[in-house]
Write a protein that holds these residues in place. Structure first.
Motif, PDB file in Angstrom:
ATOM      1  N   UNK A 131       0.819  -1.200   0.000  1.00  0.00           N
ATOM      2  CA  UNK A 131       0.000   0.000   0.000  1.00  0.00           C
ATOM      3  C   UNK A 131       0.858   1.258   0.000  1.00  0.00           C
ATOM      4  N   UNK A 132       1.904   1.250   0.797  1.00  0.00           N
ATOM      5  CA  UNK A 132       2.788   2.422   0.848  1.00  0.00           C
ATOM      6  C   UNK A 132       3.453   2.659  -0.501  1.00  0.00           C
ATOM      7  N   UNK A 133       3.859   1.586  -1.178  1.00  0.00           N
ATOM      8  CA  UNK A 133       4.476   1.736  -2.499  1.00  0.00           C
ATOM      9  C   UNK A 133       3.477   2.303  -3.501  1.00  0.00           C
ATOM     10  N   UNK A 134       2.226   1.811  -3.438  1.00  0.00           N
ATOM     11  CA  UNK A 134       1.191   2.309  -4.347  1.00  0.00           C
ATOM     12  C   UNK A 134       0.848   3.768  -4.034  1.00  0.00           C
ATOM     13  N   UNK A 135       0.737   4.105  -2.759  1.00  0.00           N
ATOM     14  CA  UNK A 135       0.415   5.484  -2.356  1.00  0.00           C
ATOM     15  C   UNK A 135       1.506   6.451  -2.797  1.00  0.00           C
ATOM     16  N   UNK A 136       2.743   6.021  -2.654  1.00  0.00           N
ATOM     17  CA  UNK A 136       3.858   6.873  -3.084  1.00  0.00           C
ATOM     18  C   UNK A 136       3.811   7.110  -4.595  1.00  0.00           C
ATOM     19  N   UNK A 137       3.510   6.034  -5.346  1.00  0.00           N
ATOM     20  CA  UNK A 137       3.434   6.161  -6.806  1.00  0.00           C
ATOM     21  C   UNK A 137       2.303   7.095  -7.217  1.00  0.00           C
ATOM     22  N   UNK A 138       1.126   6.982  -6.567  1.00  0.00           N
ATOM     23  CA  UNK A 138      -0.016   7.852  -6.897  1.00  0.00           C
ATOM     24  C   UNK A 138       0.284   9.309  -6.540  1.00  0.00           C
ATOM     25  N   UNK A 155       0.579  12.498  -9.072  1.00  0.00           N
ATOM     26  CA  UNK A 155      -0.316  13.641  -8.884  1.00  0.00           C
ATOM     27  C   UNK A 155       0.480  14.946  -8.844  1.00  0.00           C
ATOM     28  N   UNK A 156       1.603  14.909  -8.078  1.00  0.00           N
ATOM     29  CA  UNK A 156       2.415  16.129  -7.956  1.00  0.00           C
ATOM     30  C   UNK A 156       3.006  16.540  -9.303  1.00  0.00           C
ATOM     31  N   UNK A 157       3.356  15.569 -10.100  1.00  0.00           N
ATOM     32  CA  UNK A 157       3.966  15.874 -11.402  1.00  0.00           C
ATOM     33  C   UNK A 157       2.924  15.982 -12.518  1.00  0.00           C
ATOM     34  N   UNK A 158       1.658  15.793 -12.120  1.00  0.00           N
ATOM     35  CA  UNK A 158       0.572  15.826 -13.101  1.00  0.00           C
ATOM     36  C   UNK A 158       0.887  14.898 -14.277  1.00  0.00           C
ATOM     37  N   UNK A 159       1.361  13.698 -13.888  1.00  0.00           N
ATOM     38  CA  UNK A 159       1.842  12.748 -14.899  1.00  0.00           C
ATOM     39  C   UNK A 159       1.034  11.450 -14.789  1.00  0.00           C
ATOM     40  N   UNK A 164      -5.522   5.163 -18.159  1.00  0.00           N
ATOM     41  CA  UNK A 164      -5.080   3.790 -17.902  1.00  0.00           C
ATOM     42  C   UNK A 164      -4.388   3.678 -16.548  1.00  0.00           C
ATOM     43  N   UNK A 165      -3.689   4.745 -16.103  1.00  0.00           N
ATOM     44  CA  UNK A 165      -3.061   4.732 -14.775  1.00  0.00           C
ATOM     45  C   UNK A 165      -4.112   4.683 -13.679  1.00  0.00           C
ATOM     46  N   UNK A 166      -5.184   5.484 -13.871  1.00  0.00           N
ATOM     47  CA  UNK A 166      -6.265   5.482 -12.876  1.00  0.00           C
ATOM     48  C   UNK A 166      -6.896   4.101 -12.758  1.00  0.00           C
ATOM     49  N   UNK A 167      -7.162   3.469 -13.916  1.00  0.00           N
ATOM     50  CA  UNK A 167      -7.733   2.104 -13.898  1.00  0.00           C
ATOM     51  C   UNK A 167      -6.788   1.110 -13.219  1.00  0.00           C
ATOM     52  N   UNK A 168      -5.507   1.260 -13.511  1.00  0.00           N
ATOM     53  CA  UNK A 168      -4.519   0.336 -12.945  1.00  0.00           C
ATOM     54  C   UNK A 168      -4.426   0.510 -11.442  1.00  0.00           C
ATOM     55  N   UNK A 169      -4.421   1.766 -10.955  1.00  0.00           N
ATOM     56  CA  UNK A 169      -4.333   2.026  -9.518  1.00  0.00           C
ATOM     57  C   UNK A 169      -5.595   1.543  -8.790  1.00  0.00           C
ATOM     58  N   UNK A 170      -6.732   1.729  -9.436  1.00  0.00           N
ATOM     59  CA  UNK A 170      -7.993   1.258  -8.825  1.00  0.00           C
ATOM     60  C   UNK A 170      -8.006  -0.261  -8.692  1.00  0.00           C
ATOM     61  N   UNK A 171      -7.504  -0.947  -9.719  1.00  0.00           N
ATOM     62  CA  UNK A 171      -7.446  -2.414  -9.658  1.00  0.00           C
ATOM     63  C   UNK A 171      -6.483  -2.876  -8.568  1.00  0.00           C
ATOM     64  N   UNK A 172      -5.333  -2.149  -8.446  1.00  0.00           N
ATOM     65  CA  UNK A 172      -4.363  -2.515  -7.418  1.00  0.00           C
ATOM     66  C   UNK A 172      -4.960  -2.339  -6.022  1.00  0.00           C
TER      67      UNK A 172
END
Length: 344
Positions: free
Chosen positions: A117-124, A128-132, A136-144
Motif C-alpha cells: 500500500x505504501x508503495x502504491x500510495x507513493x506512486x499515486x 499527482x504532484x507531477x501531473x503525470x 489507464x493509470x487510474x484504472x490500474x491504480x484502482x485495480x491494485x
C-alpha cells in the motif's frame, strides 16, 4: 392267577440286582422307582448334592460382596483417566499451534499489505504532484487498490478444517464382555417371551413378525460355542447368528449390515444382504434338531453345525459392519416356535 399278575407287574427297585425289594417310592426328578431303603439313600445323596450347591452359593455370595472393590474396575477407570489427560494435552497443544499459526499469518499479511500500500500510495502521490497520469493509470491504480482490499483478513478468509479420517485423538468406548453360560436376555416386543430363567425363548403372538432376541454375553476375543435345541418350529422361518452389541434391537434386524447368520428358509444373511444357500447341503433347523453355533472372534468367523446331519456352514464376518463385541442373535417370525439353550 391274580397274585401272579400282581407280582409280574410290580416295579423293581432301581438298584436292580442289588435289591430284591419292590420299587414303591417314585422320584419325580429322575423318574425312577426305589424301595424305601434305597429311596432314603437316594434322598441323602440329593441332600449331599444340595449342600455342595449351597456351599458354592455362599462362596459366590462372599465374592459378590467384594465386587464393589474389584481392582479390575479401578484399573479400567485409571486407563480412562489417562486417556482423558492425554487427549486434553493433545487438544491444548494443537489449539496453541493453531492460534500461533493464525497470529503469525495475521502479522505477516498486515506487514505485506502495508508495504504494498505504501508503495502504491507513493506512486499515486508522485504522479499527482507531477501531473503525470492518464486514464489507464487510474484504472490500474484502482485495480491494485481492489486487489489489496481483497487480501484483507475477513471471516471467510480463515477456514478451520475438520479431519474426520485422521482424528487428533482416538475415540474409545466401553464394552462389557460378560462370560459364562449363554442365556436369552432381551426381546424386541412381548410377541416373544423368555422363559425358565433365560434358557428358553418362545413366540407367543398370532401377529408376530420378525421379532429379535439377543443373548446376554458379549464376545470380542477367543472362540465360543452356543448349543440350541429347536423344541418346536413351524418350519417356516427362524434366524440364528450374531449381531453387534452396538446395534440396537429393531424390526427385521436380520437385514441390518451388522447381522450375520443363517435362516431356516435356506438363506444366508451378511452385510445387510440375503442370498440363497448355494452349497449342496441345505440349512436345516427342524423340530428336535440341535444346532451348534461357534463364534470365532480371533478369526472373525462364525459357524453353524446341525448335529443331526453333521452339516457345517461357515461365514466370514466383516468387523467394519459388525464391530465387536458380538452377541448371540435370534429372530423368530412364527408363533409357537420354541428354542432352548443347552449346556456346552
Amino acid at each position: 392267577m391274580n397274585n401272579m399278575s400282581s407280582y409280574s407287574t410290580r416295579k423293581e427297585c432301581a438298584k436292580g440286582t442289588d435289591c430284591k425289594q419292590a420299587g414303591i417310592a417314585h422320584c419325580e426328578g429322575c423318574t425312577q422307582a426305589f424301595c424305601i431303603k434305597h429311596f432314603n439313600d437316594h434322598r441323602r445323596l440329593l441332600d449331599d448334592d444340595l449342600n455342595v450347591i449351597l456351599s458354592e452359593y455362599n462362596d459366590f455370595k462372599n465374592t459378590l460382596t467384594l465386587e464393589s472393590s474389584n481392582p479390575f474396575v479401578t484399573i479400567r477407570l485409571q486407563e480412562i483417566d489417562i486417556w482423558e489427560n492425554v487427549s486434553i494435552e493433545k487438544i491444548q497443544q494443537k489449539a496453541a499451534e493453531l492460534r500461533q499459526e493464525i497470529v503469525h499469518v495475521k502479522v505477516t499479511q498486515i506487514e505485506t499489505l502495508s508495504s504494498k500500500f505504501q508503495a502504491l500510495a507513493h506512486q499515486i502521490q508522485e504522479s499527482k504532484e507531477q501531473d503525470d497520469f492518464i486514464e489507464t493509470d487510474l484504472h490500474r491504480w484502482a485495480r491494485r487498490l481492489d486487489d489489496l482490499r481483497s487480501n484483507l483478513i475477513s471471516p471467510t478468509t480463515i477456514v478451520l478444517n475438520e479431519h474426520h479420517h485422521n482424528p487428533l485423538i482416538p475415540n474409545i468406548s466401553v464394552s462389557f464382555l460378560w462370560t459364562g453360560n449363554e442365556l436369552f436376555d432381551r426381546v424386541l416386543s412381548n410377541d416373544v417371551q423368555i422363559e425358565q430363567d433365560g434358557e428358553v425363548v418362545e413366540g407367543v403372538s398370532f401377529f408376530m413378525m420378525y421379532n429379535e432376541i439377543r443373548g446376554k454375553n458379549n464376545y470380542a476375543f477367543g472362540c465360543h460355542k452356543v448349543r440350541v435345541h429347536i423344541e418346536h418350529s413351524s418350519k417356516q422361518w427362524t434366524f440364528l447368528g450374531i449381531n453387534s452389541a452396538l446395534t440396537p434391537l429393531q424390526k427385521s434386524s436380520h437385514e441390518t449390515k451388522s447381522a450375520y447368520g443363517w435362516c431356516s428358509s435356506d438363506y444366508i444373511y451378511s452385510n445387510g444382504l440375503s442370498q440363497a444357500n448355494k452349497t449342496k447341503s441345505p440349512i436345516e433347523m427342524n423340530i428336535d434338531d440341535i444346532i451348534t453355533l461357534i463364534f470365532d472372534c480371533d478369526n472373525r468367523q462364525i459357524s453353524m453345525i446341525n448335529e443331526r446331519t453333521d452339516v457345517k456352514h461357515e461365514l466370514m464376518v466383516d468387523t467394519n459392519n459388525c464391530p465387536f463385541p458380538w452377541q448371540f442373535h435370534v429372530v423368530l417370525r412364527n408363533r409357537c416356535t420354541r428354542i432352548r439353550i443347552l449346556a456346552t
